[in-house]
Each structure stands twice: as C-alpha cells, then as structure tokens.
Design a protein around this motif. Structure first.
Motif: not given
Length: 83
Positions: A28-30, A62-73
C-alpha cells in the motif's frame, strides 16, 4: 489474527510485530506530510474487536476506512492502493 496494542496505544506491542510474519502481506502507498509517498507492506489485524492495517516493519496501526495512522497525524495509508 487478534493482537495487542502497545501501552501508548498508537501501534502494536513490540512482541506482537513478529507474529505478523504468519499473516498475508499486502502493498500500500503511505503518504507522509511534506514528503514523497512510499510503499509499505501491511497486514490486516484485529486489536480488541477492531480491525486495523498494521505496518509489518514498524507495527504502526492505520484505520481500515480512512487510513489515518493512530500514532501520527502526519501519516496516512492510502487504503485504495492496498493490493
């Protein structure tokens, strides 16, 4: 596979990262703020009853829907690119 989160809550516990070796990996792309996107290998894991994408190298979640990382915005997984 159900895994445990680290004490700070932003990634998998260190001992849990090694357990991901048995799981299928996907590319996946990050996206990183102010940097070029990179390719990461991730696996779908469950923490509690919640599914997350987990970075196989770092254990970041990472959230499965938004892809947002839990530890870094500053980090977001492009879930549309998961192969």
């Amino acid at each position: 596979m159900k895994l445990m989160m680290s004490i700070d809550g932003g990634c998998l516990a260190e001992k849990e990262v090694a357990k991901m070796a048995r799981l299928p990996k996907q590319k996946a792309a990050l996206f990183v703020v102010n940097a070029k996107p990179s390719v990461r290998y991730v696996s779908l894991v469950e923490v509690g009853d919640t599914p997350y994408w987990a970075d196989r190298a770092t254990g970041s979640l990472y959230h499965t829907t938004t892809g947002q990382c839990l530890s870094s915005s500053n980090l977001r997984l492009d879930v549309s690119t998961v192969e």
